[in-house]
Design an enzyme around this catalytic site. Sequence first.
Site, PDB file in Angstrom:
ATOM      1  N   ALA A   1     116.999  43.740 -34.573  1.00  0.00           N
ATOM      2  CA  ALA A   1     116.435  42.499 -35.099  1.00  0.00           C
ATOM      3  C   ALA A   1     117.309  41.278 -34.840  1.00  0.00           C
ATOM      4  O   ALA A   1     116.893  40.319 -34.172  1.00  0.00           O
ATOM      5  CB  ALA A   1     116.174  42.647 -36.593  1.00  0.00           C
TER       6      ALA A   1
ATOM      7  N   ALA B   1     110.478  48.375 -35.800  1.00  0.00           N
ATOM      8  CA  ALA B   1     110.187  48.073 -37.205  1.00  0.00           C
ATOM      9  C   ALA B   1     110.676  49.225 -38.072  1.00  0.00           C
ATOM     10  O   ALA B   1     109.928  50.167 -38.352  1.00  0.00           O
ATOM     11  CB  ALA B   1     108.696  47.838 -37.394  1.00  0.00           C
TER      12      ALA B   1
ATOM     13  N   CYS C   1     111.170  49.323 -41.193  1.00  0.00           N
ATOM     14  CA  CYS C   1     110.428  49.428 -42.456  1.00  0.00           C
ATOM     15  C   CYS C   1     109.089  50.141 -42.288  1.00  0.00           C
ATOM     16  O   CYS C   1     108.459  50.503 -43.289  1.00  0.00           O
ATOM     17  CB  CYS C   1     110.208  48.037 -43.048  1.00  0.00           C
ATOM     18  SG  CYS C   1     111.730  47.238 -43.594  1.00  0.00           S
TER      19      CYS C   1
ATOM     20  N   ARG D   1     112.433  38.014 -20.310  1.00  0.00           N
ATOM     21  CA  ARG D   1     112.963  36.815 -20.967  1.00  0.00           C
ATOM     22  C   ARG D   1     114.311  36.393 -20.382  1.00  0.00           C
ATOM     23  O   ARG D   1     114.920  35.430 -20.854  1.00  0.00           O
ATOM     24  CB  ARG D   1     113.113  37.061 -22.463  1.00  0.00           C
ATOM     25  CG  ARG D   1     111.790  37.304 -23.173  1.00  0.00           C
ATOM     26  CD  ARG D   1     111.991  37.520 -24.667  1.00  0.00           C
ATOM     27  NE  ARG D   1     110.717  37.775 -25.342  1.00  0.00           N
ATOM     28  CZ  ARG D   1     110.562  37.926 -26.649  1.00  0.00           C
ATOM     29  NH1 ARG D   1     111.629  37.843 -27.441  1.00  0.00           N
ATOM     30  NH2 ARG D   1     109.373  38.150 -27.182  1.00  0.00           N
TER      31      ARG D   1
ATOM     32  N   ASP E   1     122.310  43.065 -40.791  1.00  0.00           N
ATOM     33  CA  ASP E   1     122.770  43.968 -41.845  1.00  0.00           C
ATOM     34  C   ASP E   1     124.277  44.164 -41.865  1.00  0.00           C
ATOM     35  O   ASP E   1     124.810  44.747 -42.808  1.00  0.00           O
ATOM     36  CB  ASP E   1     122.102  45.331 -41.688  1.00  0.00           C
ATOM     37  CG  ASP E   1     120.614  45.299 -41.986  1.00  0.00           C
ATOM     38  OD1 ASP E   1     120.107  44.225 -42.367  1.00  0.00           O
ATOM     39  OD2 ASP E   1     119.956  46.347 -41.833  1.00  0.00           O
TER      40      ASP E   1
END
Length: 471
Positions: A11, A40, A42, A69, A303
Site C-alpha cells: 500500500a 487488499a 482486509c 507507470r 504500518d
Amino acid sequence: MDPFVVVGGDAAGLSAASKCRRESDREVIVFERGQWISYAHCGTPYFVKGSVDRLTDLLSLSPAAAEERGIDLRRGHEVVSVDAEDRTVTVRTDDERFEQPYAELLVATGASAVTGPFDRGLDGVFSLHGLDDAAAIDAYLAAPEEYDPDRLGDGPVDRDRVDHNAALEPPDRAVIVGGGYVGVEMAEALTARGVDVHLYQRSAHLLVPFGTAVGEGVESELRDRGVTVHTDTEVDAVVGDGRVEAVRVDGDERPVDMALVGVGVEPNTALLDGTGVDRGPSGAIRTDEYGRTNLPAVYAAGDVATARHAVTGAETWVPLGLTANRAGRAVGSTVAGDPTPVGGVAGTAVVKAFDLECGRVGLVDTEAAAAAGFDPVSETITAGSRSGYYPGSEDTTVTLVADRTTGRTLGGAIVGRDRAAVRIDTLATAIGGGLTVAELERLDLAYAPPFSPVWDPILVAAKVVNGRLSE
C-alpha cells in the site's frame, strides 16, 4: 541523480512510487522481497469465507500495470541493510547480492502477525497476514476431493504450501486466539465453512478499541450464530504432534484440529537496525509530518511508521489501510518536489460480525482520554436507524465522548445492523474539523424515512452528551 528507492511493494510503497512517477520524471525503484504486490489484506477473511471468488480478485495493481507507470519493480529482491551515511541499500536475491545507491529512500516494509508462543510449525496452526496465508487456510478447510485450485487465480501463490494443506483432512473444530479484527471476521468466515468455532479473548470483551457497548454486542451476535465465545480466558499453548490436536487453557487441554492466531501485528523495522533511527510507540519508525525519519533522506510510511493522533496530537502507531495509502502518496509527492504532510490519524475503523456492523474513531476509552489531559464525558444511546414506521429500521447504539472543558468531540463508537458502520464517518469528519458536540448536534444531516429518522443516531448522541456538559 540517484533514484528514489522504495522498500516494500504494497500500500504505502506503491502509492509513493506511483505518485512520484506521476508528478516527476524521477527514476523510481521498488524492491519487494516477496512476489505479491499491492493487494487488499482486509479482504482475505472474505476470500476464506467464499464471498470473494478468486484470490487474485484481491490484487489492486499488477506488476505489469506498475511497470506501465514507469516504476522499476523488482520482486524477489530483499533489502537486507541500509547505509544511511553512504545512501546505499544492500539487496539480496536468490542469485546475487548488490549495493543500490539512492537519493531518497522510503521504508514501507509493513507489519507482521504476532504469533507469540503459538508458532510451533504444526499443521493446522495459522495466522492471517497475506495472500499465501489466506490460500493455505482456504485449502486446509476443504476436503481433499473437493478443493478447487481455480480459486487461486493465476497469481504467484506458494503452491507447495497450498498443496500440502489441501491434502489434509479438513477441521471440524477451530480455536481462534484473539478477539480483534481478524478474530471476529474469521469467526464468521470459519462458521460459514461449516467449522465449529471457539473464540478466546483474554480481556473482558471483544474488539477492545471499540468500547464495551460494541464488544458486548458483537459477543452476543457471535454466540447467536453458533460461535462459542470465551472472554477473560487466555490460551497458553497449542498442542500436537505434527498437526494441532488441542489448545491448553488453564492447565486443561481442549481438543481442536485448527487454530488461528490473531493477537496483533508488529512493525517490520529490522531493516533499520543499527542505523540509529528513532523509534516510537510499539517500536515503529518515528516520522515527522512529512514522513521523514531522523536519518538523512530516509522516509517511512504505512504500518512500519508512527503518525500523529488527530485528537491528542501525540505520536501514535495505527496500522490501517487508508493510513498507509495516504502516507505513501504524500511521501511520493514530497520526493517529487511538492512537500505534502502525511496527515493525522484518528484510528477510524469499521468491522463486520455476521450482520452486525461496528465502527470507532478517536478516543473511545475515557481513561485514555483522561490520560491525554481531557475531562471526558461519555454517553451511550440507542436509536432507530430509520423512521420507526418505515420497514428495515434497526436499533443503532452510539457511544460518544467529549471534553467537558472545551466541548470538543473526542471520539465515539457505533454498532447496529442497518448501515451503522458508515455513520462513523460523520464522527470522523467532526473530529477532523475540531467540532464541539454542540456543533455536531447542529449539523444539517440528511433525512428521509428510508435512510434515517429526523434525528440521526449520531445527532441523538450529540444532544445527550451536550446536555451532560452543562451539568
